[in-house]
Design a protein around this motif. Structure first.
Motif, PDB file in Angstrom:
ATOM      1  N   GLY A   1       1.414  -9.088  -9.276  1.00 39.98           N
ATOM      2  CA  GLY A   1       2.028  -8.086 -10.143  1.00 39.98           C
ATOM      3  C   GLY A   1       1.856  -6.663  -9.641  1.00 39.98           C
ATOM      4  N   THR A   2       1.035  -6.468  -8.590  1.00 36.05           N
ATOM      5  CA  THR A   2       0.839  -5.148  -7.999  1.00 36.05           C
ATOM      6  C   THR A   2       2.028  -4.822  -7.102  1.00 36.05           C
ATOM      7  N   VAL A   3       2.658  -3.690  -7.356  1.00 39.01           N
ATOM      8  CA  VAL A   3       3.819  -3.279  -6.567  1.00 39.01           C
ATOM      9  C   VAL A   3       3.715  -1.784  -6.273  1.00 39.01           C
ATOM     10  N   TRP A   4       3.912  -1.438  -4.992  1.00 36.20           N
ATOM     11  CA  TRP A   4       3.967  -0.041  -4.567  1.00 36.20           C
ATOM     12  C   TRP A   4       5.423   0.358  -4.366  1.00 36.20           C
TER      13      TRP A   4
ATOM     14  N   ARG B   1       6.968 -14.632 -11.280  1.00 37.31           N
ATOM     15  CA  ARG B   1       7.578 -14.023 -10.102  1.00 37.31           C
ATOM     16  C   ARG B   1       8.891 -13.316 -10.449  1.00 37.31           C
ATOM     17  N   ASP B   2       9.741 -14.001 -11.201  1.00 36.68           N
ATOM     18  CA  ASP B   2      11.030 -13.429 -11.560  1.00 36.68           C
ATOM     19  C   ASP B   2      10.851 -12.170 -12.403  1.00 36.68           C
ATOM     20  N   ALA B   3       9.939 -12.203 -13.352  1.00 35.57           N
ATOM     21  CA  ALA B   3       9.705 -11.040 -14.217  1.00 35.57           C
ATOM     22  C   ALA B   3       9.166  -9.856 -13.424  1.00 35.57           C
ATOM     23  N   VAL B   4       8.246 -10.102 -12.507  1.00 36.60           N
ATOM     24  CA  VAL B   4       7.691  -9.020 -11.684  1.00 36.60           C
ATOM     25  C   VAL B   4       8.801  -8.403 -10.842  1.00 36.60           C
ATOM     26  N   ARG B   5       9.635  -9.233 -10.262  1.00 37.23           N
ATOM     27  CA  ARG B   5      10.719  -8.723  -9.413  1.00 37.23           C
ATOM     28  C   ARG B   5      11.756  -7.950 -10.234  1.00 37.23           C
ATOM     29  N   ARG B   6      12.129  -8.452 -11.388  1.00 40.30           N
ATOM     30  CA  ARG B   6      13.106  -7.750 -12.242  1.00 40.30           C
ATOM     31  C   ARG B   6      12.570  -6.375 -12.661  1.00 40.30           C
ATOM     32  N   GLN B   7      11.329  -6.336 -13.089  1.00 42.43           N
ATOM     33  CA  GLN B   7      10.729  -5.071 -13.497  1.00 42.43           C
ATOM     34  C   GLN B   7      10.660  -4.103 -12.316  1.00 42.43           C
ATOM     35  N   SER B   8      10.392  -4.632 -11.139  1.00 44.58           N
ATOM     36  CA  SER B   8      10.323  -3.801  -9.935  1.00 44.58           C
ATOM     37  C   SER B   8      11.678  -3.188  -9.598  1.00 44.58           C
ATOM     38  N   VAL B   9      12.738  -3.979  -9.732  1.00 49.36           N
ATOM     39  CA  VAL B   9      14.085  -3.469  -9.444  1.00 49.36           C
ATOM     40  C   VAL B   9      14.421  -2.320 -10.383  1.00 49.36           C
ATOM     41  N   VAL B  10      14.205  -2.507 -11.663  1.00 49.26           N
ATOM     42  CA  VAL B  10      14.523  -1.459 -12.635  1.00 49.26           C
ATOM     43  C   VAL B  10      13.671  -0.218 -12.379  1.00 49.26           C
ATOM     44  N   TYR B  11      12.394  -0.406 -12.116  1.00 42.42           N
ATOM     45  CA  TYR B  11      11.507   0.727 -11.865  1.00 42.42           C
ATOM     46  C   TYR B  11      11.935   1.498 -10.622  1.00 42.42           C
ATOM     47  N   ALA B  12      12.336   0.776  -9.581  1.00 39.53           N
ATOM     48  CA  ALA B  12      12.793   1.418  -8.347  1.00 39.53           C
ATOM     49  C   ALA B  12      14.048   2.249  -8.593  1.00 39.53           C
ATOM     50  N   LEU B  13      15.008   1.696  -9.315  1.00 39.68           N
ATOM     51  CA  LEU B  13      16.253   2.407  -9.619  1.00 39.68           C
ATOM     52  C   LEU B  13      15.988   3.644 -10.470  1.00 39.68           C
ATOM     53  N   GLN B  14      15.198   3.475 -11.512  1.00 41.50           N
ATOM     54  CA  GLN B  14      14.888   4.599 -12.404  1.00 41.50           C
ATOM     55  C   GLN B  14      14.056   5.655 -11.673  1.00 41.50           C
TER      56      GLN B  14
ATOM     57  N   SER C   1       0.832  -1.202   0.000  1.00 46.62           N
ATOM     58  CA  SER C   1       0.000   0.000   0.000  1.00 46.62           C
ATOM     59  C   SER C   1       0.867   1.253   0.000  1.00 46.62           C
ATOM     60  N   GLU C   2       0.249   2.329  -0.396  1.00 50.07           N
ATOM     61  CA  GLU C   2       0.950   3.617  -0.417  1.00 50.07           C
ATOM     62  C   GLU C   2       1.391   4.039   0.975  1.00 50.07           C
ATOM     63  N   SER C   3       0.501   3.911   1.948  1.00 47.52           N
ATOM     64  CA  SER C   3       0.848   4.368   3.296  1.00 47.52           C
ATOM     65  C   SER C   3       2.047   3.610   3.852  1.00 47.52           C
ATOM     66  N   VAL C   4       2.136   2.325   3.564  1.00 45.60           N
ATOM     67  CA  VAL C   4       3.239   1.519   4.094  1.00 45.60           C
ATOM     68  C   VAL C   4       4.555   1.867   3.411  1.00 45.60           C
ATOM     69  N   VAL C   5       4.580   1.989   2.083  1.00 47.12           N
ATOM     70  CA  VAL C   5       5.862   2.311   1.433  1.00 47.12           C
ATOM     71  C   VAL C   5       6.342   3.705   1.804  1.00 47.12           C
TER      72      VAL C   5
ATOM     73  N   HIS D   1       4.168   5.562  -5.859  1.00 49.61           N
ATOM     74  CA  HIS D   1       3.542   5.194  -7.126  1.00 49.61           C
ATOM     75  C   HIS D   1       3.244   3.702  -7.126  1.00 49.61           C
ATOM     76  N   ARG D   2       2.123   3.343  -7.706  1.00 49.91           N
ATOM     77  CA  ARG D   2       1.736   1.939  -7.831  1.00 49.91           C
ATOM     78  C   ARG D   2       1.871   1.505  -9.280  1.00 49.91           C
ATOM     79  N   CYS D   3       2.379   0.292  -9.472  1.00 51.19           N
ATOM     80  CA  CYS D   3       2.498  -0.302 -10.805  1.00 51.19           C
ATOM     81  C   CYS D   3       1.879  -1.688 -10.799  1.00 51.19           C
ATOM     82  N   HIS D   4       1.571  -2.150 -11.988  1.00 50.52           N
ATOM     83  CA  HIS D   4       1.182  -3.541 -12.169  1.00 50.52           C
ATOM     84  C   HIS D   4       2.060  -4.114 -13.273  1.00 50.52           C
ATOM     85  N   PHE D   5       2.815  -5.150 -12.924  1.00 53.16           N
ATOM     86  CA  PHE D   5       3.717  -5.791 -13.869  1.00 53.16           C
ATOM     87  C   PHE D   5       3.187  -7.157 -14.256  1.00 53.16           C
ATOM     88  N   ASP D   6       3.394  -7.521 -15.504  1.00 55.00           N
ATOM     89  CA  ASP D   6       2.997  -8.835 -16.006  1.00 55.00           C
ATOM     90  C   ASP D   6       4.168  -9.801 -15.918  1.00 55.00           C
ATOM     91  N   GLY D   7       3.838 -11.077 -15.945  1.00 53.11           N
ATOM     92  CA  GLY D   7       4.866 -12.100 -15.971  1.00 53.11           C
ATOM     93  C   GLY D   7       4.892 -12.936 -14.706  1.00 53.11           C
TER      94      GLY D   7
END
Length: 165
Positions: free
Chosen positions: A119-122, A143-156, A80-84, A135-141
């Motif tokens: 695939g929901t990631v805050w 477990r590995d794909a969701v995590r990889r996309q999350s890492v890149v999104y966090a860095l960017q 959730s937004e409040s937690v992150v 910001h909230r995103c929804h990634f497809d794929g």
């Protein structure tokens, strides 16, 4: 699937930006399990700008290490937004870093719900001093794909945040 070079480039860009500015950061990670800090520290010399990473996979660790309120966890859930936002504030407070990035999500394959499907990631970036953006995103794929996309999104996302200051 994202190539590792995409992740490496995002980590290098953020590292160069923080080094140039003489600023530091910390991660507060849940679903990525420390992958963001790993991507950053794969680069030699990263100790100049990376103070560390806090993997707070359980709600108990979010409360104990990052001072996330039990009320927010109960009311809004860990994803959730409040937690992150509280994860960022807690990580900065505990480490005295200039910035933090926080990630909490449902990487799958199980654990999703109607309002928080797999695939929901805050994400949240910033600090209490400079402001916290979430910001909230929804990634497809899988477990590995969701995590990889999350890492890149966090860095960017943190790089974009720092550049706008």
């Amino acid at each position: 699937m994202l190539r590792d070079s995409t992740m490496e480039q995002a980590a290098a860009h953020l590292g160069d930006l923080l080094s140039l500015r003489g600023q530091t950061m910390v991660t507060a990670e849940s679903c990525t399990g420390g992958w963001v800090v790993k991507a950053l520290t794969d680069r030699p010399g990263s100790s100049v700008y990376v103070l560390g990473g806090l993997v707070t996979y359980s709600n108990a660790m979010k409360r104990e290490l990052l001072h996330v309120s039990a009320e927010n966890l109960e009311r809004d859930g860990a994803v959730s937004e409040s937690v992150v936002r509280q994860m960022v504030a807690g990580a900065v407070k505990v480490t005295e870093a200039d910035f933090a990035v926080a990630i909490s999500g449902v990487a799958g394959p199980d654990g999703g719900s109607g309002d928080k499907p797999v695939g929901t990631v805050w994400f949240a970036w910033g600090s209490p001093a400079t402001g916290i953006v979430a910001h909230r995103c929804h990634f497809d794929g899988d477990r590995d794909a969701v995590r990889r996309q999350s890492v890149v999104y966090a860095l960017q996302g943190l790089a974009d945040y720092v550049q706008k200051l």
